[in-house]
Design an enzyme around this catalytic site. Structure first.
Site, short mmCIF file in Angstrom:
data_model
loop_
_atom_site.label_atom_id
_atom_site.label_comp_id
_atom_site.label_asym_id
_atom_site.label_seq_id
_atom_site.Cartn_x
_atom_site.Cartn_y
_atom_site.Cartn_z
N HIS A 2 8.23 10.38 -28.11
CA HIS A 2 7.24 11.23 -27.43
C HIS A 2 7.59 12.72 -27.57
O HIS A 2 6.75 13.53 -27.94
CB HIS A 2 7.14 10.83 -25.95
N ARG A 26 0.81 -1.23 0.00
CA ARG A 26 0.00 0.00 0.00
C ARG A 26 0.84 1.27 0.00
O ARG A 26 0.39 2.33 0.44
CB ARG A 26 -0.98 0.03 1.18
N ASN A 45 0.39 20.04 -20.52
CA ASN A 45 0.07 19.21 -21.68
C ASN A 45 0.15 20.00 -22.99
O ASN A 45 -0.30 19.50 -24.03
CB ASN A 45 -1.33 18.62 -21.53
N ARG A 60 -2.53 22.47 -13.91
CA ARG A 60 -1.52 21.47 -14.31
C ARG A 60 -1.70 21.05 -15.77
O ARG A 60 -0.76 20.61 -16.43
CB ARG A 60 -1.56 20.25 -13.38
N GLU A 87 10.53 19.15 -24.30
CA GLU A 87 9.82 19.44 -23.04
C GLU A 87 10.45 20.65 -22.33
O GLU A 87 9.77 21.38 -21.64
CB GLU A 87 9.82 18.22 -22.12
N GLU A 142 -4.15 17.83 -11.09
CA GLU A 142 -4.59 18.30 -12.42
C GLU A 142 -6.09 18.58 -12.46
O GLU A 142 -6.80 18.10 -13.34
CB GLU A 142 -4.19 17.29 -13.51
N1 GLY Z 1 3.66 15.50 -17.91
C1 GLY Z 1 2.58 16.29 -17.48
C2 GLY Z 1 2.36 16.29 -16.02
O1 GLY Z 1 3.17 15.77 -15.28
O2 GLY Z 1 1.35 16.77 -15.57
#
Ligand code: GLY
Length: 383
Positions: free
Chosen positions: A274, A130, A253, A249, A194, A245
């Site tokens: 990617h 867990r 994207n 967040r 990125e 998110e």
């Molecule tokens: N790669 C996008 C995030 O971590 O929210």
């Protein structure tokens, strides 16, 4: 007498998440400090190092030696290279290996590798007993600036990427920028997409700095640490405000809705990494923003120019086999985007630009507008 060369002091970035806050240490040669860092973080802990075959070849002996020097027991768990390891079968292998190694809740899982290893090991750590803490030791540029930070972990489902997973923040991230020297130029470039993303989405001054300093980042000079640290600071700030998110967040994207569709269209294969999909997707997002009158066409061209300057693909036509394999089809790309996690009740959420350095979440973009935009891009592409 000349003073002996000593690398600059590591940079520390804190991810401010209350009782789950953690540090990201960034610097050249930090793998050698792994033992002392883990001993300080969790005195007496044992570890399992989850890694893949390629990274094990280059870096496992050094990581094991660093842990041994600090008196820390380490069991290696080596999985196959590549995206195929983000599967239920390999997850089961890793979980069973952690249990067999008697890794307890007070011990640590060390994820030594790129995005695949970080996601897989992080998810195994999230569910075995867990929840066991994980130390992320990212070995790709993409993992150092994105996937190792922020706690997203998971595996792929036959229905799509990253559909099974958990938020499991690491207890520590150690980003040794020297390990990036062994990446292929193509892998490094893909990770750089990125890095550039952080400038485009939230920091125009950083984008301008990247335009001037990208060569030093690729060459491994001090600009590399600054770029990784600035990227991590940007991500840390967003994650600290919106860990799960539910809002902001999603800005991370940028380029990913188009990019994921292109990755899916090419079978998530080596034809399009990617980060390469993100590069093309970021340019498409900028061009769509220009078409919608949100930015000037010159701004979109500036984004494309910088990504092209480092050798990244920036147009769908840059993907090998693009026309031959049915990829040049706006409806097919729309169908792939409709499966994306960013779809909410049939509407597509795009991250668009109000300026270079100011991305906005656009939850209500008309699919017909996007379809016509893509069809226009495809019609204008070289044959
Ligand atoms: N790669 C996008 C995030 O971590 O929210």
């Amino acid at each position: 007498m000349t003073a002996p060369f000593s690398p600059p002091a590591p940079i520390t970035v804190n991810v401010a998440l209350g009782e789950r806050a953690y540090d990201i240490a960034i610097g050249r040669g930090l793998t050698a400090t792994l033992g002392e860092r883990i001993a300080a973080l969790r005195p007496g802990a044992r570890t399992a190092i989850v890694t893949d075959e390629s990274v094990a070849h280059h870096w496992l002996p050094q990581a094991e030696a660093a842990l041994a020097a600090a008196g820390i027991a380490a069991t290696p768990v080596v999985v196959g290279d590549g995206e195929a390891s983000k599967s239920y079968a390999v997850l089961q292998q890793v979980c069973e290996a952690l249990i067999a190694a008697k890794i307890e809740r007070t011990d640590l899982v060390v994820a030594l590798g790129g995005g695949v290893v970080g996601d897989l090991a992080g998810f195994a750590a999230a569910i075995v007993r867990r929840g066991i803490d994980v130390v992320q030791v990212p070995t790709s540029l993409l993992a150092q600036v994105d996937s190792s930070v922020g706690g997203k972990t998971g595996i792929n489902s036959p229905h799509g990427k990253n559909l099974v997973g958990a938020f499991h923040q690491p207890a520590l991230v150690v980003a040794d920028t020297a390990v990036l020297d062994t990446l292929s130029p193509r892998q490094f470039r893909a990770g750089y997409a990125e890095v550039a993303k952080y400038g485009v989405l939230g920091d125009e001054a950083f984008f301008a700095w990247l335009e001037a300093n990208h060569a030093d980042i690729f060459a491994g000079g001090p600009a590399r640490e600054h770029a990784v640290a600035t990227s991590c600071r940007a991500k840390a700030a967003i994650v600290a405000r919106d860990e799960r998110e539910s809002g902001e967040r999603a800005l991370l994207n940028l380029g990913h809705t188009f990019g994921h569709a292109l990755e899916a269209a090419t079978g998530f294969s080596d034809r399009l990494f990617h980060g390469e999909g993100v590069a093309i997707g970021t340019v498409l997002a900028a061009e769509l923003s220009a078409e919608l009158g949100m930015i000037a066409p010159d701004d979109a061209a500036r984004v494309a120019r910088h990504l092209a300057a480092v050798g990244l693909p920036t147009r769908m036509a840059d993907i090998a086999g693009f026309r031959q394999e049915g990829l040049a089809d706006a409806d097919a790309l729309m169908a792939l985007m409709a499966q994306d996690k960013k779809v909410k009740r049939g509407r597509l959420t795009f991250i668009l630009l109000a300026a270079i350095g100011r991305a906005v979440i656009s939850p209500d973009v008309e699919p017909a507008v996007v379809r016509d935009f893509l069809a226009g891009k495809l019609a204008g592409a070289p044959r």
